[in-house]
Design a protein around this motif. Structure first.
Motif, short mmCIF file in Angstrom:
data_model
loop_
_atom_site.label_atom_id
_atom_site.label_comp_id
_atom_site.label_asym_id
_atom_site.label_seq_id
_atom_site.Cartn_x
_atom_site.Cartn_y
_atom_site.Cartn_z
N PRO A 479 65.96 41.88 -46.55
CA PRO A 479 64.88 41.91 -45.33
C PRO A 479 64.56 43.14 -46.18
N GLY A 480 65.71 44.38 -46.33
CA GLY A 480 65.43 45.75 -48.06
C GLY A 480 64.76 45.53 -48.75
N LYS A 481 64.60 44.72 -49.50
CA LYS A 481 64.06 44.52 -50.39
C LYS A 481 62.22 44.17 -49.72
N LEU A 482 62.26 43.36 -49.48
CA LEU A 482 60.93 43.01 -49.03
C LEU A 482 60.39 44.31 -48.49
N ALA A 483 61.21 44.62 -47.42
CA ALA A 483 60.13 46.50 -46.65
C ALA A 483 59.68 47.73 -47.53
N ALA A 484 60.74 47.43 -48.47
CA ALA A 484 60.68 48.27 -49.69
C ALA A 484 59.11 48.31 -50.66
N GLN A 485 59.05 46.62 -50.95
CA GLN A 485 57.47 46.23 -51.07
C GLN A 485 56.60 46.50 -50.60
N ASN A 486 56.71 46.18 -49.18
CA ASN A 486 55.52 46.11 -48.28
C ASN A 486 54.73 47.80 -47.59
N ALA A 487 55.95 48.08 -48.06
CA ALA A 487 55.99 49.54 -47.82
C ALA A 487 54.45 50.22 -48.73
N VAL A 488 55.03 50.14 -50.04
CA VAL A 488 53.93 50.58 -50.75
C VAL A 488 52.91 49.00 -51.83
N ARG A 489 53.10 48.22 -50.72
CA ARG A 489 51.65 47.19 -51.71
C ARG A 489 50.48 47.11 -51.08
N ASN A 490 50.17 47.86 -49.73
CA ASN A 490 49.36 49.41 -49.43
C ASN A 490 49.41 50.16 -49.66
N PRO A 491 49.02 50.97 -50.60
CA PRO A 491 49.50 52.96 -51.05
C PRO A 491 48.47 53.68 -50.17
N ARG A 492 47.44 53.36 -49.88
CA ARG A 492 46.03 53.58 -49.26
C ARG A 492 47.06 54.01 -47.35
N ARG A 493 47.15 52.98 -47.41
CA ARG A 493 47.59 52.67 -45.87
C ARG A 493 48.93 53.43 -45.43
N THR A 494 49.87 53.18 -46.00
CA THR A 494 51.15 53.95 -45.95
C THR A 494 50.73 55.52 -45.53
N ALA A 495 50.44 56.00 -47.40
CA ALA A 495 50.06 57.65 -47.41
C ALA A 495 49.31 57.75 -46.07
N VAL A 496 48.48 57.61 -45.21
CA VAL A 496 47.57 57.73 -44.49
C VAL A 496 48.51 57.79 -42.88
N THR A 497 49.02 56.80 -43.06
CA THR A 497 50.11 56.28 -41.93
C THR A 497 51.72 58.01 -42.29
N ALA A 498 51.83 58.10 -43.09
CA ALA A 498 53.10 58.59 -43.77
C ALA A 498 52.13 60.17 -42.97
N ALA A 499 51.55 60.35 -43.98
CA ALA A 499 50.14 61.71 -44.08
C ALA A 499 50.35 62.69 -42.17
N SER A 500 50.25 61.75 -41.10
CA SER A 500 50.47 61.99 -39.82
C SER A 500 51.52 62.31 -38.94
N LEU A 501 52.83 62.03 -39.61
CA LEU A 501 54.49 62.51 -39.84
C LEU A 501 54.61 63.96 -40.22
N ALA A 502 53.52 63.66 -41.79
CA ALA A 502 54.25 64.46 -42.41
C ALA A 502 53.32 65.64 -42.13
N ILE A 503 52.60 65.80 -41.18
CA ILE A 503 51.78 67.24 -41.14
C ILE A 503 51.77 67.93 -39.50
N GLY A 504 52.59 66.79 -38.87
CA GLY A 504 53.74 67.33 -37.72
C GLY A 504 54.88 67.76 -37.84
N LEU A 505 55.63 67.20 -39.20
CA LEU A 505 56.54 67.94 -39.07
C LEU A 505 56.90 69.24 -40.28
N THR A 506 55.57 69.49 -41.07
CA THR A 506 55.41 70.23 -41.83
C THR A 506 55.68 71.74 -41.11
N LEU A 507 54.51 71.41 -39.63
CA LEU A 507 54.46 72.81 -38.63
C LEU A 507 55.73 72.74 -38.35
N VAL A 508 55.92 71.92 -38.28
CA VAL A 508 57.84 72.12 -37.01
C VAL A 508 58.75 72.75 -37.86
#
Length: 849
Positions: A479-508
């Motif tokens: 499950p861990g190996k598959l999770a890592a592969q799935n997270a980068v399968r669609n890098p655009r989608r992963t990037a946009v999802t992570a970006a929203s969290l990154a913005i909030g934590l940058t300010l905090v």
């Protein structure tokens, strides 16, 4: 095509719900802020207008002014003679003279009632039938003798006082006892803000706050048939034009309403800024949602193209979906915002602050703003996915359920992101090099740096997640190996999802690092530079202590050393410089003053000590002659007796014997008095200082820890407010993770069925989805924290020179909490998608196209 768009919205209700929530939160914050500030502004303006009911003309005195030689000109206020002249005018019905200042009332335990800054004292000014029109008495009557006072109803109730009781009242000097003659209601803004109001006999109030026989303000009532404008024209010739201002009551009420509106602007802007951040984060969620929906409907959209729909129609159908979502979200957000405004009012009142009563104000502009923001944000976020929709090739799309990003588009994206990031980082370093003037430049650089990194996130996601893949596989297995592969399968989608969290934590993170660093700097200053056991000051910030306070403490038993820290000005050359007046014999025992050259012993001889940075700028050294002009205009030549290391926040750049400074100041400003007791700091010693001051409720006796907590408490309160406001952006980030995983599970239905068929049980399917969410969340969190620390360092360099003992502090405990919360966010966000994935029917999933 519009019917098709509407059908698609209804067909994807669950998936679009997250998008709706994101827009609703942002719109609710905007509309709630506007409703709350409009309501409060209207209520305060109405309250202000009520206080001028019956006032045809108001005359205000600016007090004495100084000429170029520093000597005072004009009268202290409006004289009794001027009042009598105004009263003699044919159109005048009543005239009341007013004076006011600080007054604190103690409860039965000697503690101050009400908020220090809003505690006021004023004179009772009866004009007709022995009554003052500003106050309505519920019990008793107004004061008529020097030893009498009246209290507002809230203060009397809090203190448990009744007519005839003795009440301890303090201004900035010794506490005195008065007899309570009456209790009244008032529209005074200070009282409504949680303060108190004490009414004195006019002669007493003049003695306390101004000068016998003088007033700060005149309230003039007109006789029937006399216009306010006509009365104003008759009154103006009777006044000193240099230090008084006369205007109609209506004009004054309008002016104060404008001041209220301006005062609300900063709060309004701050709240709207956080709403903007939430909406900005929401853009990523909306973009991601529509991108995924378009991808999943590739065949459907291609079929529409094949049966005759052109590119523009297909594109408009997607934008029509966004429009429907935006209108619905805006409407819900507006209603939620009204509820939020009511909740904000209740929350403020729960903390003891009193807000004036008033109807809820929902301005047309608020409704328009909510609709425009909701629709505009949603439509703009969906614009790029809609444009991509129009580019779908019908034959190619019908042969594939996916429309992957081309290598060319990712290369262009990475190049563009690198250029923008590098430019942003360069601008940040430019701001750092500018020192205190570079904060706005750093802010601009931070914006471009964030945009560039967000554009580059697909490129960054692969190596970062690849680095943790071995660990995930080792700890969690397949499950861990598959999770890592799935997270980068669609890098655009992963990037946009992570970006929203990154913005909030940058300010905090930026705020946390700066806040804790400043707090530590203040703490070190208190520990290293302050040797005094206690600091005596007024309960109301900015108020001056009476000079008798230091004199009283110096005579009290058990007191070892006392020195006022009087604030004054010396005119040196063409400019005024701040100076501190101290007791030369005691100041060395109370503050750790490190001399660079010379000796502080010279203060007792009339010499001046100069801060090191100021001495360098002014080319001064021990023995230099300094030409000064005092507050009263007198000139003198002072010898520099010592140069000391800067103590910003504790001492001014120039330090002299307070006896000299006080001789040239009619009314000294003494913000604090430092005290050392013979036995050192203890509860008993602190109580002895309190007792020496007559248990004055208007004064505070702070220990060193209290002094550290005072600044630390302000910083922590500000941080907690910021955390609360930024929490909304993080909530939207969570919705983004949920949405991404839900879409990902839907896309991988057949794949999940195959995994189940070859032996991956339900629990491991759940673990795979959860770990994918955690990986995406931690990726965004690590990126946000790293950027936040960098920006905190950059902004901190602009404060370093002005804040003694400044050194960047990384709060590892809070950073650890942020990472833990990010992981928790991932787990919580994955609950619904993981459950959905685990419940898929194996055979049905395998047959899914």
């Amino acid at each position: 095509m519009f019917r098709t768009a509407l059908r698609n919205v209804l067909a994807h209700k669950a998936r679009l719900l997250m998008t709706v929530l994101a827009v609703v939160l942002g719109v609710a914050f905007v509309s709630g802020t506007l409703v709350f500030t409009d309501t409060l502004s209207k209520a305060l303006s109405s309250q202000s207008a009520k206080s001028y009911d019956g006032v045809a003309v108001s005359v205000t005195s600016y007090g004495q002014t100084r000429n170029e030689e520093g000597q005072k000109e004009g009268e202290a206020g409006i004289s009794r003679q001027t009042l009598d002249k105004v009263k003699a005018l044919a159109g005048v019905d009543t005239v009341s003279g007013r004076v006011s200042g600080f007054a604190g009332v103690g409860d039965e335990n000697g503690k101050l009632i009400g908020s220090g800054w809003a505690n006021k004292g004023a004179n009772y000014a009866p004009v007709k039938d022995g009554k003052d029109p500003r106050y309505a008495f519920t019990e008793g009557a107004g004061p008529a003798k020097a030893d009498q006072i009246a209290l507002d109803t809230a203060t009397a109730a809090t203190g448990g006082y009744k007519v005839g009781d003795k009440v301890r009242v303090a201004t900035n000097g010794p506490v005195k006892e008065y007899t309570l003659t009456g209790v009244f209601t008032t529209e005074d803004g200070g009282v409504n803000a949680g303060g108190s109001l004490v009414l004195f006999d006019t002669a007493v109030a003049q003695e306390l706050y101004l000068k016998p026989g003088f007033y700060e303000e005149l309230s003039v009532g007109a006789k029937a048939g006399t216009s306010a404008d006509r009365l104003l024209d008759e009154i103006k010739p009777l006044l000193d034009a240099k230090n008084t201002k006369a205007q109609t009551g209506a004009a004054l009420a309008a002016e104060q309403a404008k001041e209220v509106e301006n005062g609300m602007t900063s709060m309004n802007q701050m709240l709207l800024a956080f709403a903007g951040i939430a909406l900005f984060v929401g853009v990523f969620l909306i973009y991601n949602t529509f991108t995924m929906l378009v991808t999943q409907r590739t065949k459907e959209l291609a079929l529409l193209r094949a049966v005759g729909a052109n590119r523009g129609q297909v594109m408009r159908s997607v934008l029509a979906e966004a429009l429907v979502v935006g209108v619905v979200s805006a409407a819900i957000g507006l209603v939620s915002g009204v509820g939020l405004a009511v909740g904000m009012r209740s929350a403020i009142e729960a903390f003891g602050a009193k807000l004036p009563a008033g109807d809820l104000v929902i301005a047309p502009g608020t409704v328009v703003a909510a609709l425009v923001i909701g629709v505009l944000v949603t439509t703009l976020a969906a614009l790029l996915p809609a444009w991509r929709t129009g580019r779908i090739a019908p034959v190619a799309a019908m042969g594939s359920a996916h429309l992957p990003a081309t290598a060319k588009s990712l290369v262009l994206r990475n190049i563009l992101g690198s250029v923008i990031s590098a430019a942003g980082i360069g601008v940040v370093f430019l701001g750092v090099s500018m020192g205190g003037d570079g904060r706005m430049v750093i802010g601009a650089g931070a914006f471009f740096m964030l945009i560039g990194l967000i554009v580059m996130l697909p490129l960054l996601s692969k190596p970062v997640i690849a680095a943790v893949r071995p660990l995930l596989q080792k700890v969690f297995g397949v499950p861990g190996k598959l999770a890592a592969q799935n997270a980068v399968r669609n890098p655009r989608r992963t990037a946009v999802t992570a970006a929203s969290l990154a913005i909030g934590l940058t300010l905090v993170t930026t705020l946390s690092v700066l806040g804790i660093t400043m707090g530590k700097a203040v703490d070190r200053m208190s520990t290293d530079k302050l040797k005094a056991d206690y600091k005596v000051s007024m309960a109301a910030d900015g108020m001056s202590l009476d000079k008798s306070v230091a004199e009283t403490l110096a005579k009290a038993p058990g007191i070892k050393a006392v020195s006022p820290q009087a604030a004054g000005y010396l005119k040196i050359g063409d400019s005024f410089r701040s100076a501190s007046g101290v007791d030369p014999a005691a100041i060395g025992e109370l503050l750790n003053i490190e001399t660079v050259s010379g000796s502080l012993a010279g203060l007792a001889k009339g010499e001046v000590a100069v801060a090191e940075s100021t001495a360098k700028k002014q080319s001064l050294s021990v023995g230099s002659a300094l030409q000064v002009q005092y507050d009263d205009g007198q000139k003198a030549t002072l010898k520099v007796g010592a140069v000391y290391k800067d103590l910003e926040g504790l001492l001014s750049p120039y330090v002299i014997d307070n006896r000299i400074l006080s001789e040239h100041s009619e009314e000294q400003y003494i913000p604090e008095v430092y005290v050392n007791t013979t036995g050192g700091a203890s509860k008993a010693a602190q109580q002895s200082v309190v007792d020496a001051l007559g248990k004055n409720p208007a004064m505070t006796v702070a220990t060193q820890q209290d002094m550290r907590n005072e600044m630390g408490g302000i910083i922590n309160t500000m941080l907690n407010i910021m955390y609360g406001l930024l929490g909304m952006a993080l909530i939207i980030s969570v919705l983004g993770v949920v949405n991404t995983l839900a879409m990902s599970v839907f896309e991988r239905t057949q794949e999940i069925g195959m995994l189940r068929a070859i032996g991956l049980d339900r629990s491991r399917v759940k673990n795979m989805i959860r770990l994918e969410a955690v990986v995406i969340s931690l990726f965004g969190a690590v990126l946000g924290i790293a950027i936040g620390v960098f920006l905190a360092w950059a902004v901190g360099t602009t404060f370093a020179k002005s804040v003694p003992n400044y050194a960047l502090v990384l709060p590892w405990d809070r950073i650890g909490i942020f990472l833990l919360l990010a992981a928790v966010v991932g787990v919580l966000a994955a609950m619904w998608p993981a459950r959905s994935a685990a419940r898929l029917n194996m055979l049905t999933a395998i047959k899914t196209e």
